[in-house]
Enzyme design. Structure first.
Site, PDB file in Angstrom:
ATOM      1  N   ASN A  11       0.810  -1.147  -0.079  1.00  0.00           N
ATOM      2  CA  ASN A  11       0.028  -0.216  -0.005  1.00  0.00           C
ATOM      3  C   ASN A  11       0.928   1.209   0.093  1.00  0.00           C
ATOM      4  O   ASN A  11       1.461   1.519   1.203  1.00  0.00           O
ATOM      5  CB  ASN A  11      -1.065   0.003   1.351  1.00  0.00           C
ATOM      6  CG  ASN A  11      -1.880   1.277   1.367  1.00  0.00           C
ATOM      7  OD1 ASN A  11      -2.023   1.928   0.335  1.00  0.00           O
ATOM      8  ND2 ASN A  11      -2.212   1.625   2.359  1.00  0.00           N
ATOM      9  N   LYS A  13       0.038   4.368  -0.175  1.00  0.00           N
ATOM     10  CA  LYS A  13      -0.614   5.578   0.017  1.00  0.00           C
ATOM     11  C   LYS A  13      -0.221   6.734  -1.044  1.00  0.00           C
ATOM     12  O   LYS A  13      -0.385   6.336  -2.247  1.00  0.00           O
ATOM     13  CB  LYS A  13      -0.175   5.958   1.424  1.00  0.00           C
ATOM     14  CG  LYS A  13      -0.047   4.718   2.503  1.00  0.00           C
ATOM     15  CD  LYS A  13      -0.014   5.086   3.614  1.00  0.00           C
ATOM     16  CE  LYS A  13       0.410   3.762   4.666  1.00  0.00           C
ATOM     17  NZ  LYS A  13      -0.037   3.971   6.041  1.00  0.00           N
ATOM     18  N   HIS A  96      -9.649   1.353   4.240  1.00  0.00           N
ATOM     19  CA  HIS A  96      -8.454   1.723   5.095  1.00  0.00           C
ATOM     20  C   HIS A  96      -8.621   2.568   6.524  1.00  0.00           C
ATOM     21  O   HIS A  96      -9.342   3.643   6.077  1.00  0.00           O
ATOM     22  CB  HIS A  96      -7.266   2.235   4.276  1.00  0.00           C
ATOM     23  CG  HIS A  96      -5.750   1.963   4.804  1.00  0.00           C
ATOM     24  ND1 HIS A  96      -5.502   3.094   5.651  1.00  0.00           N
ATOM     25  CD2 HIS A  96      -4.885   1.169   4.709  1.00  0.00           C
ATOM     26  CE1 HIS A  96      -4.201   2.665   6.053  1.00  0.00           C
ATOM     27  NE2 HIS A  96      -3.894   1.731   5.405  1.00  0.00           N
ATOM     28  N   GLU A  98      -7.114   5.148   7.435  1.00  0.00           N
ATOM     29  CA  GLU A  98      -6.831   6.450   7.230  1.00  0.00           C
ATOM     30  C   GLU A  98      -7.896   7.097   6.453  1.00  0.00           C
ATOM     31  O   GLU A  98      -8.107   8.375   6.395  1.00  0.00           O
ATOM     32  CB  GLU A  98      -5.651   6.506   6.374  1.00  0.00           C
ATOM     33  CG  GLU A  98      -4.169   6.306   6.965  1.00  0.00           C
ATOM     34  CD  GLU A  98      -2.895   6.087   6.244  1.00  0.00           C
ATOM     35  OE1 GLU A  98      -2.878   5.840   5.096  1.00  0.00           O
ATOM     36  OE2 GLU A  98      -2.031   5.239   6.953  1.00  0.00           O
ATOM     37  N   GLU A 168      -5.920  -4.677  10.416  1.00  0.00           N
ATOM     38  CA  GLU A 168      -5.039  -3.664  10.604  1.00  0.00           C
ATOM     39  C   GLU A 168      -5.546  -2.837  11.923  1.00  0.00           C
ATOM     40  O   GLU A 168      -6.041  -2.048  11.757  1.00  0.00           O
ATOM     41  CB  GLU A 168      -5.144  -2.629   9.423  1.00  0.00           C
ATOM     42  CG  GLU A 168      -4.897  -3.284   8.184  1.00  0.00           C
ATOM     43  CD  GLU A 168      -3.790  -2.316   7.345  1.00  0.00           C
ATOM     44  OE1 GLU A 168      -2.631  -2.807   6.876  1.00  0.00           O
ATOM     45  OE2 GLU A 168      -4.343  -1.194   7.180  1.00  0.00           O
ATOM     46  N   GLY A 174       1.935   2.608  10.685  1.00  0.00           N
ATOM     47  CA  GLY A 174       2.990   3.590  10.439  1.00  0.00           C
ATOM     48  C   GLY A 174       3.342   4.011  11.749  1.00  0.00           C
ATOM     49  O   GLY A 174       4.170   5.181  11.903  1.00  0.00           O
ATOM     50  N   SER A 212       2.916  -2.057  10.365  1.00  0.00           N
ATOM     51  CA  SER A 212       4.507  -2.040  10.516  1.00  0.00           C
ATOM     52  C   SER A 212       5.382  -3.218  10.281  1.00  0.00           C
ATOM     53  O   SER A 212       5.924  -3.753  10.816  1.00  0.00           O
ATOM     54  CB  SER A 212       4.740  -1.718  12.052  1.00  0.00           C
ATOM     55  OG  SER A 212       4.313  -0.185  12.453  1.00  0.00           O
TER      56      SER A 212
HETATM   57  C1  PEP Z   1      -0.902   0.343   5.745  1.00  0.00           C
HETATM   58  O1  PEP Z   1      -0.560   1.351   5.100  1.00  0.00           O
HETATM   59  O2  PEP Z   1      -2.008  -0.313   5.519  1.00  0.00           O
HETATM   60  C2  PEP Z   1       0.011  -0.040   6.695  1.00  0.00           C
HETATM   61  C3  PEP Z   1       0.164  -1.091   7.489  1.00  0.00           C
HETATM   62  O3  PEP Z   1       1.257   0.874   6.950  1.00  0.00           O
HETATM   63  P1  PEP Z   1       2.576   0.455   7.514  1.00  0.00           P
HETATM   64  O4  PEP Z   1       3.094  -0.807   7.203  1.00  0.00           O
HETATM   65  O5  PEP Z   1       3.378   1.529   7.311  1.00  0.00           O
HETATM   66  O6  PEP Z   1       2.157   0.400   9.171  1.00  0.00           O
END
Ligand code: PEP
Length: 251
Positions: A11, A13, A96, A98, A168, A174, A212
């Site tokens: 992803n 973003k 997601h 975000e 998630e 992040g 992460s």
């Molecule tokens: C994500 O964008 O769905 C995500 C899990 O980001 P990260 O791996 O940076 O935590």
């Protein structure tokens, strides 16, 4: 035990121009040539075509990061499922955190987006996950169940196996704080139980962990019995690091 093909998604973003996306794919493809996993890249809308064109003839699939629930209409700035399918995009990330947090994505909209994606032949990657507050308050399962029931309300039991679910935890996205193996397994097994109780062929559903994921922790997470893959944010921006995570799925 059912065989579920590992599913590793990048992803990006709001990162990477068309030129940068092209460079990434050119660097990634030779490193993952032997993979048996589904490898999915989720670029911003502007770079979808650049990735689609480079991945023809490879195992890489392309996903958008969002879409509108209607096929067309007066929704300035939005794109629809048929528009994505026309680009040969195969999947779409929906819900997601975000988008839920910064763009007011609601479960009501998701209840319409998931079937709209399926109707256009796109594979929905539906994200669910609890906040830190909900986890600390012992409400993780309640949040997951509520999101799953609401977002999949209009999907038939038969079609649920066509949906990929990404667990998630918001506090792990992040932040560098990764869920422990126990937390990830527990949540993904719970998600499978919710789908099973609904009447779906839950053993066929791919459930990903996201939050992460890095080359250093991927192998442990991907070895968990109910974790079938990963949705990777930050560590997917570098072709080598993403290729290592893809490699960890095979290990
Ligand atoms: C994500 O964008 O769905 C995500 C899990 O980001 P990260 O791996 O940076 O935590």
């Amino acid at each position: 035990m059912p065989e579920r093909t590992p599913y590793i998604a990048a992803n990006w973003k709001m990162h990477k121009t068309v030129a940068e996306a092209g460079e990434f794919v050119d660097a990634l493809l030779p490193q993952i040539a032997a993979t048996q996993s589904d490898v999915v890249i989720c670029p911003p809308f502007t770079a979808l075509t650049a990735v689609v064109e480079r991945r023809y003839g490879t195992a890489v699939k392309v996903a958008a990061q969002n879409m509108h629930e209607e096929d067309s209409g007066a929704f300035t700035g939005e794109v629809s499922a048929p528009m994505l399918a026309e680009l040969d995009v195969e999947a779409v990330v929906l819900g997601h955190s975000e988008r839920r947090q910064f763009f007011a994505e609601t479960d009501e909209a998701l209840a319409r987006k998931v079937p709209a994606a399926l109707a256009a032949g796109l594979e929905p990657i539906l994200c669910v996950g609890e906040s830190e507050e909900a986890r600390d308050g012992g409400q993780t399962e309640e949040v997951l169940e509520r999101q799953l029931q609401a977002d999949l309300a209009e999907v038939s039991d038969e079609d649920i196996a066509k949906v990929v679910i990404a667990y998630e935890p918001i506090w792990a996205i992040g932040t560098g704080k990764v869920a422990t193996a126990e937390q990830a397994q527990e949540a993904c097994a719970f998600i499978r139980d919710v789908l099973r109780a609904r009447g779906a062929a839950a053993d066929d559903v791919r459930i990903l962990y996201g939050g992460s994921v890095k080359p250093g922790n991927a192998a442990e997470l991907l070895a968990l019995p109910d974790v079938d893959g990963a949705l990777v944010g930050g560590a997917s921006l570098d072709a080598e690091s993403f290729a290592q995570i893809v490699g960890a799925a095979a290990a």
